[in-house]
Design a protein around this motif. Sequence first.
Motif, mmCIF file in Angstrom:
data_model
loop_
_atom_site.group_PDB
_atom_site.id
_atom_site.type_symbol
_atom_site.label_atom_id
_atom_site.label_comp_id
_atom_site.label_asym_id
_atom_site.label_seq_id
_atom_site.Cartn_x
_atom_site.Cartn_y
_atom_site.Cartn_z
ATOM 1 N N VAL A 54 42.265 54.088 43.887
ATOM 2 C CA VAL A 54 41.815 55.392 44.362
ATOM 3 C C VAL A 54 40.900 56.042 43.327
ATOM 4 O O VAL A 54 41.167 55.983 42.126
ATOM 5 C CB VAL A 54 43.016 56.323 44.650
ATOM 6 N N VAL A 56 39.269 59.829 42.563
ATOM 7 C CA VAL A 56 39.306 61.252 42.922
ATOM 8 C C VAL A 56 38.252 61.978 42.088
ATOM 9 O O VAL A 56 38.224 61.840 40.867
ATOM 10 C CB VAL A 56 40.695 61.863 42.670
ATOM 11 N N THR A 57 37.388 62.744 42.762
ATOM 12 C CA THR A 57 36.309 63.476 42.089
ATOM 13 C C THR A 57 36.630 64.961 42.052
ATOM 14 O O THR A 57 37.016 65.549 43.065
ATOM 15 C CB THR A 57 34.966 63.249 42.807
ATOM 16 N N TYR A 58 36.461 65.555 40.870
ATOM 17 C CA TYR A 58 36.715 66.980 40.676
ATOM 18 C C TYR A 58 35.434 67.688 40.232
ATOM 19 O O TYR A 58 34.640 67.140 39.466
ATOM 20 C CB TYR A 58 37.780 67.205 39.597
ATOM 21 N N GLU A 68 39.330 69.657 43.260
ATOM 22 C CA GLU A 68 39.109 68.372 43.901
ATOM 23 C C GLU A 68 38.034 68.479 44.970
ATOM 24 O O GLU A 68 38.087 69.359 45.832
ATOM 25 C CB GLU A 68 40.403 67.837 44.528
ATOM 26 N N ARG A 71 38.086 62.195 47.688
ATOM 27 C CA ARG A 71 38.712 60.974 47.181
ATOM 28 C C ARG A 71 38.435 59.822 48.117
ATOM 29 O O ARG A 71 38.256 60.014 49.326
ATOM 30 C CB ARG A 71 40.212 61.159 46.971
ATOM 31 N N SER A 73 39.586 55.482 48.732
ATOM 32 C CA SER A 73 40.566 54.463 48.374
ATOM 33 C C SER A 73 40.137 53.116 48.937
ATOM 34 O O SER A 73 39.385 53.043 49.918
ATOM 35 C CB SER A 73 41.946 54.840 48.913
ATOM 36 N N ASN A 114 39.133 53.479 52.597
ATOM 37 C CA ASN A 114 39.375 54.801 53.182
ATOM 38 C C ASN A 114 40.163 54.707 54.495
ATOM 39 O O ASN A 114 39.893 55.416 55.461
ATOM 40 C CB ASN A 114 38.059 55.544 53.406
#
Length: 448
Positions: A54, A56-58, A68, A71, A73, A114
């Motif tokens: 996974v 995850v972009t912040y 966030e 994300r 996957s 995803n």
Amino acid sequence: AASVDAGSNNSIHEFYVVPGMKKLVVVGYQSGELLGKEMAGDSAYSNPHLSSTVAVTYDISDPLKPVEEGRVSQSGSYSSSRMVDGYLYMFSEFYVWNGNISPHEPRSYVPAVNGELIKESNIYLPPVSQANMYEIITAVDLKEPGKTKDSKAIFSKGGQVYVSGQNIYFYETEWQNSFFGSSTGCVTTIRKVSYKDGELEAKAQGKFDGYLNDSFSIDEYEGNLRVVTTDGDTNSVYVLDKELDIIGSIEDLAKDERVYSARFMGDVGYFVTFRETDPLFSVDLSDPKKPKIIGELKIPGFSEYLHFYGEDQLLGIGMNVDEETMITDGVKLTMFDISDKTDVKEADTYILENVYSTEVGYDYKAALVDPGRNIIGFAGYTEGGQNYYLFAYDKKDGFVCNMEEHINGNAMRSTRGVYIEDVIYVVQGNIIEAYSLEDYKKVDDLIL
């Protein structure tokens, strides 16, 4: 201070800070138990096919309040990743377990991205006799971090990945054994996938004899691929063209020895072999169809890691060997003078006695090497535990050990040394220790 939580059943493997976009990307692994509950109820709790990698972009416009943004996957365990021109390329390995394959559950033998199964047009089935896993590549545009730009999967037997400025190479080695179980040689299959602006395309497949010691034994330059291999009791250099056909080679090098480390720089390659002595070979690759050995230096010991250190200098970190007993007796630093590629010299050495190994030999990220700041840092194992060493080098004084400090903390991953301005931080497990780069004294520590 601020933090991001990986969540239960999750682990973080890598993270990227993208200053120009003010983004933080966290890449990790999410086990099948959690995904199983979300996708198929309690019955899927133990299904390994539902584990995933996974990203995850912040948004970190306000570093104290990360938000966030999205994300993605993909099936399988985390393998590697790259960040190039605002695109994240994520690699994972998805194994097809015989005991869990069901014809009524495509997710048990087809990877998903995803939550959607990868289309058959994006799955490559190379001509091999058998395979049991997929190498999965997903590209993510950080401008739309909740979506995938492209995805591909290669059905294979498993291997390693090397990424150049234009292409992704997957290489896997098949070993051939004798009747008595000893290795009699091996063949490596290599596959090439191009990438640009998030678009992925399969390009070629080839083979060469032998195996690669690590990712520094393979290099792409001006469209050609150069590799240094070990096959049984001998070693070779191969040059492959864009179609991964061999166009040049040097074979039967350093009989009864094997490659321990390698580096390429432009038209020249360097590699170290070892069994009884430590030959450092230099290879002229200016004519890809006619590579040739132009230099050979034999010294005791061996270098497990090579790093260019300023102009005409090559740093080696490895082990010293007693010439009579052939037993390693300490960690050895070597500075090679490579100003004359045909006559490489050992300019300086430094031996850390009673230090019996380093993590640098199997994890290059464990080395902190910055010629601009004149810093050489790494952790070494002693009878009393693990110490962190910090060296400087100049041609007049040779290697100078500026710091030797015991490392506190314990973890499965290698110790890391990083510096910010005039402070170096030694990170091991949940303990961070800070030292001044001016007087090398301890400044502070933190237990997380």
